[in-house]
Scaffold this motif. Structure first.
Motif, mmCIF file in Angstrom:
data_model
loop_
_atom_site.group_PDB
_atom_site.id
_atom_site.type_symbol
_atom_site.label_atom_id
_atom_site.label_comp_id
_atom_site.label_asym_id
_atom_site.label_seq_id
_atom_site.Cartn_x
_atom_site.Cartn_y
_atom_site.Cartn_z
ATOM 1 N N GLU A 93 0.833 -1.193 0.000
ATOM 2 C CA GLU A 93 0.000 0.000 0.000
ATOM 3 C C GLU A 93 0.873 1.251 0.000
ATOM 4 O OE1 GLU A 93 -2.890 -0.022 3.107
ATOM 5 O OE2 GLU A 93 -3.588 -2.060 2.667
ATOM 6 N N PHE A 94 0.385 2.273 -0.720
ATOM 7 C CA PHE A 94 1.041 3.583 -0.673
ATOM 8 C C PHE A 94 -0.014 4.661 -0.872
ATOM 9 C CE2 PHE A 94 1.190 2.331 -5.114
ATOM 10 C CZ PHE A 94 0.957 3.495 -5.835
ATOM 11 N N ALA A 95 0.286 5.865 -0.397
ATOM 12 C CA ALA A 95 -0.682 6.966 -0.444
ATOM 13 C C ALA A 95 0.008 8.234 -0.923
ATOM 14 C CB ALA A 95 -1.309 7.193 0.934
ATOM 15 N N MET A 96 -0.741 9.017 -1.711
ATOM 16 C CA MET A 96 -0.188 10.238 -2.292
ATOM 17 C C MET A 96 -1.212 11.366 -2.208
ATOM 18 S SD MET A 96 1.604 8.640 -5.716
ATOM 19 C CE MET A 96 2.546 10.132 -6.003
ATOM 20 N N LEU A 97 -0.703 12.604 -2.187
ATOM 21 C CA LEU A 97 -1.542 13.795 -2.216
ATOM 22 C C LEU A 97 -1.116 14.658 -3.386
ATOM 23 C CD1 LEU A 97 -3.692 15.631 -0.848
ATOM 24 C CD2 LEU A 97 -1.793 16.708 0.390
ATOM 25 N N PHE A 98 -2.097 15.101 -4.182
ATOM 26 C CA PHE A 98 -1.825 15.947 -5.340
ATOM 27 C C PHE A 98 -2.516 17.295 -5.153
ATOM 28 C CE2 PHE A 98 -1.667 11.579 -6.839
ATOM 29 C CZ PHE A 98 -0.500 11.546 -7.594
ATOM 30 N N HIS A 99 -1.871 18.326 -5.681
ATOM 31 C CA HIS A 99 -2.472 19.660 -5.718
ATOM 32 C C HIS A 99 -2.474 20.146 -7.171
ATOM 33 C CE1 HIS A 99 -1.430 19.597 -1.380
ATOM 34 N NE2 HIS A 99 -2.534 20.317 -1.272
#
Length: 294
Positions: free
Chosen positions: A208-214
């Protein structure tokens, strides 16, 4: 000549005459179509006809209703469209959809192009899935702040031993992405993005991995186009200002996104100005998500 172009030509040749009901079908099925339908060298006429028919039906199920009927009739797959000439099958289809034969002819051409695209996407999926695939993707989009925020949580499964990195399909520049956990982002020489894993994965092991985009702008839609197999996709959108209309994108061809030719299922906001959409067994190369109009 690319495999896609060759496949389009072979499909257009196959639709002539009796289509898949031709007597010497082994001479009508070209090498690219044979590969797409898993036709082996030793297969006889009956097996070839069965394999090609089954594959075209499988791909046609992903087409819009009018294009699906046009394609199945063109190749004489429809039980009632077994006329010996292609032009007669066009007339038969025209009576069913209340259109001129020349309009149906254009739809057959469009359907054949889409069939070739679907076949190519399926082949790429098989190649890529050999390494890893997405088991589940959860996306939350927040539009109520000064700038859109997209949070992604991925769960992937390895299809081989000693899997050390993942090639990611990221549609925004890497400097607009923040990795929360699950590895280290690296950039390839060709401008692609990879995730170096904390440890090698074994076949069947999940990660599992998590990312945040703007992203700077979203142009009224969020579309996820998987490049490999994805079992489940869960999307939540929180609007700051309720749009006039929200439609679901469920397996849309990418060329239909820009021109707004596609009008999917309309969605309703809940009292918190949120919408929640779920998708299962996604087709690589097609778009899934939502479109909204202010």
């Amino acid at each position: 000549m690319s495999g896609r172009v060759q496949l389009i030509q072979e499909l257009k040749s196959l639709r002539k005459g009796r289509g898949l009901l031709a007597g010497r079908i082994e001479e009508r099925v070209g090498p690219t179509l044979r590969s797409a339908c898993a036709v082996a060298d030793g297969d006889g006429l009956t097996v070839i006809r069965h394999k090609v028919t089954a594959r075209l039906v499988e791909l046609a199920e992903q087409l819009p209703d009018d294009l699906r009927l046009a394609a199945l009739a063109a190749f004489a797959i429809c039980a009632d469209a077994d006329q010996p000439l292609y032009k007669d099958r066009l007339r038969w289809t025209a009576t069913r959809v209340d259109r001129e034969p020349r309009t149906v002819r254009r739809r057959v051409d469009e359907a054949i192009t889409m069939l070739a695209d679907l076949a190519a996407a399926s082949e790429k999926r098989a190649e890529r899935t050999a390494r890893w695939h997405t088991t589940e993707l959860n996306v939350a989009l927040v539009l109520s702040g000064p700038r859109p925020e997209v949070f992604e949580h991925h769960r992937v499964t390895a299809g081989q031993d000693d899997l050390c990195e993942l090639d990611l399909s990221i549609s925004v520049p890497p400097d607009e992405a923040t990795l929360f956990h699950g590895g280290t982002l690296t950039t390839t020489h060709h401008g692609g993005v990879r995730l170096a894993l904390p440890k090698p994965l074994s076949h069947g092991e999940s990660h599992e991995f998590a990312m945040l985009f703007h992203p700077r702008r979203l142009s009224g839609r969020l579309a996820y186009v998987p490049s490999r197999m994805c079992e489940r996709f869960d999307l939540r959108i929180r609007f700051g200002e309720a749009p006039e209309e929200i439609s679901k994108l469920d397996g849309v061809f990418q060329e239909d996104l820009a021109g707004r030719r596609h009008r999917g299922e309309l969605c309703r906001l809940n009292p918190a100005d949120e919408v929640h959409l779920r998708f299962g067994t996604l087709t690589p190369g097609l778009a899934y998500g939502a479109r909204w109009d202010r």
